[in-house]
Design a protein around this motif. Sequence first.
Motif, mmCIF file in Angstrom:
data_model
loop_
_atom_site.group_PDB
_atom_site.id
_atom_site.type_symbol
_atom_site.label_atom_id
_atom_site.label_comp_id
_atom_site.label_asym_id
_atom_site.label_seq_id
_atom_site.Cartn_x
_atom_site.Cartn_y
_atom_site.Cartn_z
ATOM 1 N N ASP A 59 25.009 7.734 14.847
ATOM 2 C CA ASP A 59 25.293 8.459 13.601
ATOM 3 C C ASP A 59 24.143 8.299 12.620
ATOM 4 O O ASP A 59 23.753 9.253 11.926
ATOM 5 N N PHE A 60 23.575 7.089 12.569
ATOM 6 C CA PHE A 60 22.431 6.863 11.675
ATOM 7 C C PHE A 60 21.230 7.682 12.123
ATOM 8 O O PHE A 60 20.551 8.319 11.297
ATOM 9 N N VAL A 61 20.939 7.688 13.428
ATOM 10 C CA VAL A 61 19.785 8.443 13.938
ATOM 11 C C VAL A 61 19.927 9.921 13.611
ATOM 12 O O VAL A 61 18.973 10.586 13.186
ATOM 13 N N LYS A 62 21.128 10.462 13.778
ATOM 14 C CA LYS A 62 21.345 11.885 13.502
ATOM 15 C C LYS A 62 21.150 12.209 12.018
ATOM 16 O O LYS A 62 20.544 13.217 11.669
ATOM 17 N N SER A 63 21.682 11.364 11.143
ATOM 18 C CA SER A 63 21.616 11.643 9.704
ATOM 19 C C SER A 63 20.235 11.361 9.122
ATOM 20 O O SER A 63 19.803 12.036 8.179
ATOM 21 N N PHE A 64 19.526 10.377 9.691
ATOM 22 C CA PHE A 64 18.234 9.982 9.112
ATOM 23 C C PHE A 64 17.068 10.740 9.731
ATOM 24 O O PHE A 64 15.948 10.669 9.229
ATOM 25 N N LYS A 65 17.319 11.489 10.784
ATOM 26 C CA LYS A 65 16.231 12.160 11.514
ATOM 27 C C LYS A 65 15.373 13.037 10.606
ATOM 28 O O LYS A 65 14.134 12.967 10.648
ATOM 29 N N GLY A 66 15.989 13.875 9.775
ATOM 30 C CA GLY A 66 15.222 14.788 8.926
ATOM 31 C C GLY A 66 14.275 14.069 7.993
ATOM 32 O O GLY A 66 13.080 14.392 7.911
ATOM 33 N N ALA A 67 14.790 13.062 7.276
ATOM 34 C CA ALA A 67 13.940 12.309 6.340
ATOM 35 C C ALA A 67 12.853 11.558 7.087
ATOM 36 O O ALA A 67 11.689 11.510 6.647
ATOM 37 N N ALA A 68 13.223 10.960 8.240
ATOM 38 C CA ALA A 68 12.240 10.187 9.014
ATOM 39 C C ALA A 68 11.095 11.065 9.490
ATOM 40 O O ALA A 68 9.919 10.663 9.435
ATOM 41 N N GLN A 69 11.405 12.267 9.956
ATOM 42 C CA GLN A 69 10.353 13.145 10.465
ATOM 43 C C GLN A 69 9.438 13.651 9.352
ATOM 44 O O GLN A 69 8.230 13.777 9.545
ATOM 45 N N ILE A 70 10.003 13.934 8.192
ATOM 46 C CA ILE A 70 9.163 14.363 7.056
ATOM 47 C C ILE A 70 8.197 13.254 6.662
ATOM 48 O O ILE A 70 6.998 13.483 6.460
ATOM 49 N N LEU A 71 8.707 12.034 6.542
ATOM 50 C CA LEU A 71 7.863 10.901 6.161
ATOM 51 C C LEU A 71 6.773 10.650 7.189
ATOM 52 O O LEU A 71 5.632 10.326 6.847
ATOM 53 N N GLU A 72 7.128 10.813 8.474
ATOM 54 C CA GLU A 72 6.163 10.544 9.545
ATOM 55 C C GLU A 72 5.099 11.637 9.622
ATOM 56 O O GLU A 72 3.910 11.348 9.768
ATOM 57 N N LYS A 73 5.514 12.897 9.522
ATOM 58 C CA LYS A 73 4.564 14.005 9.637
ATOM 59 C C LYS A 73 3.525 13.993 8.527
ATOM 60 O O LYS A 73 2.365 14.360 8.742
ATOM 61 N N LYS A 74 3.921 13.564 7.338
ATOM 62 C CA LYS A 74 3.002 13.558 6.195
ATOM 63 C C LYS A 74 2.248 12.242 6.051
ATOM 64 O O LYS A 74 1.512 12.060 5.084
ATOM 65 N N ASP A 99 0.831 -1.209 0.000
ATOM 66 C CA ASP A 99 0.000 0.000 0.000
ATOM 67 C C ASP A 99 0.861 1.253 0.000
ATOM 68 O O ASP A 99 2.069 1.192 -0.228
ATOM 69 N N GLU A 100 0.203 2.393 0.286
ATOM 70 C CA GLU A 100 0.875 3.686 0.203
ATOM 71 C C GLU A 100 1.542 4.103 1.507
ATOM 72 O O GLU A 100 2.015 5.240 1.629
ATOM 73 N N ARG A 101 1.601 3.218 2.508
ATOM 74 C CA ARG A 101 2.281 3.532 3.759
ATOM 75 C C ARG A 101 3.246 2.409 4.122
ATOM 76 O O ARG A 101 2.932 1.238 3.961
ATOM 77 N N VAL A 102 4.411 2.801 4.619
ATOM 78 C CA VAL A 102 5.424 1.832 5.028
ATOM 79 C C VAL A 102 5.508 1.816 6.550
ATOM 80 O O VAL A 102 5.595 2.873 7.184
ATOM 81 N N GLU A 103 5.462 0.623 7.132
ATOM 82 C CA GLU A 103 5.647 0.464 8.570
ATOM 83 C C GLU A 103 7.063 -0.069 8.812
ATOM 84 O O GLU A 103 7.441 -1.079 8.211
ATOM 85 N N TYR A 104 7.823 0.624 9.653
ATOM 86 C CA TYR A 104 9.172 0.134 9.927
ATOM 87 C C TYR A 104 9.526 0.314 11.399
ATOM 88 O O TYR A 104 9.000 1.191 12.081
ATOM 89 N N GLU A 105 10.422 -0.561 11.874
ATOM 90 C CA GLU A 105 10.858 -0.569 13.270
ATOM 91 C C GLU A 105 12.375 -0.433 13.310
ATOM 92 O O GLU A 105 13.070 -0.933 12.427
ATOM 93 N N PHE A 106 12.857 0.226 14.356
ATOM 94 C CA PHE A 106 14.294 0.342 14.559
ATOM 95 C C PHE A 106 14.610 -0.153 15.962
ATOM 96 O O PHE A 106 14.199 0.458 16.948
#
Length: 491
Positions: free
Chosen positions: A79-94, A55-62
Amino acid sequence: MDTPEESGNTDYLENITIPSALITKSFGDKLKKAIDNGDMVNVNLDWTESLPHPDERVEYEFWTNSNDECGPKCDSQIDFVKSFKGAAQILEKKGYTQFTPHYITWYCPGSFILSKQCKSQCINHGRYCAPDPEQDFSKGYDGKDVVVQNLRQACVYKVAKENRKPWLWWDYVTDFAIRCPMKEKKYTKECADGVIKSLGLDHKAIDKCIGDPDADKENPVLKAEQDAQIGKGSRGDVTILPTLVINNRQYRGKLDKGAVLKAICAGFRETTEPAVCLSEDVQTNECLENNGGCWQDKAANISACKDTFRGRVCECPVVKGVQFVGDGYNHCEASGSGRCEINNGGCWKETRHGRSYSACTNDGCKCPDGFKGDGVHKCEDIDECKERTACKCKECKCKNTWGSFECGCSGGLLYMKEHDTCISKNTATEAGWNFLWVIFFGLVAAGIAGYAVYKYRIRSYMDSEIRAIMAQYMPLDNQGEVQNHSHHIEL
């Protein structure tokens, strides 16, 4: 794979000096056979089709850890959390993704609950444990400190989610790692509360979620984490940190922003991917080359090619609310009531001498009245005068115009288009006066008739009133006891 020294394969693994992946023996045999045949073999590790994308939504766990003293593994996680934070928050907010953080714990065997090791590494009487950060029980922080901070991070996510802001977890984890490191002896509740306060979260709700680490009872949050560690379906148990699970499949790849983002993008149903998945850094836009082999209207700048993470699809588009229909490869045309607003529906259209004609209709392309042709590429003017389809009377004079005609009459006659005939102007005038006289006399007759009816109704009304008055003062003629007397009144 995680701890080769425990399996006795250290010497063997040291011989592997190139990136490696596990494959099935049957697939390996096919590769070897192709090499023996002299074929060129090129193998790519591609997540494009390996992940479910329903579907149009992805469920993922870390699955992660708040411990920052476990060497390169802990460093790579933060290091991953710091670099991926921006993309993760955009995907989650929308609403494109649903992210859930998890933390691995284990329990202390019952016979060791009172041991020094369990007391220093576990909370809630040996129910939830983590290894000592420095692997030294005599210094630094203990495993139970890590468990409590893991629990605090899980509760931050829980409270933030309840407030419909689950993406604040990424802010908390990155800020905590920067402001509260173990090396600076700031890995404490006081430092954590400062980060929580800076994010506007309710620290009392978080403390209530954490509960009492010394209580001899289960903690609902950590109990749920232990249950989640057990594999379900095709996922398998979670035993390695860090672990990323996307659409219920464990991700086995490099833990960096680019690789993880591609894996997440592979989990969307085609054509539903967010814009971040279609950027140049993530994929190649196949519509840029030969329009992807799809239909296009260059004049109107309309294309059926739609770029996707996996490649492209050829689908007739929707433009300004108008749906195009067709196979998407060779043909697309506008349909519906608004089709003529888009490139005139692909139909013929021309303007001459300030007059415009179009062949576009809701049912397709059809030349308008006064024209003939296919309606798409050409519509030609019909010469009504030459073909004698109009202005056919004996006295008529016909002149063809573009899209129409003009008809007049000779000898001072007047043309009546409805009957396609010529009549005398005097006759027309006399007919007009006669018509007016008929209307006039009709109105007069109607007035006289109305007046006569009015007089009759008034006379009848007065007669009935007089009879009623007389009946009150004298007997009527038809009463028997006064038959010998009669009275006559004249009015």
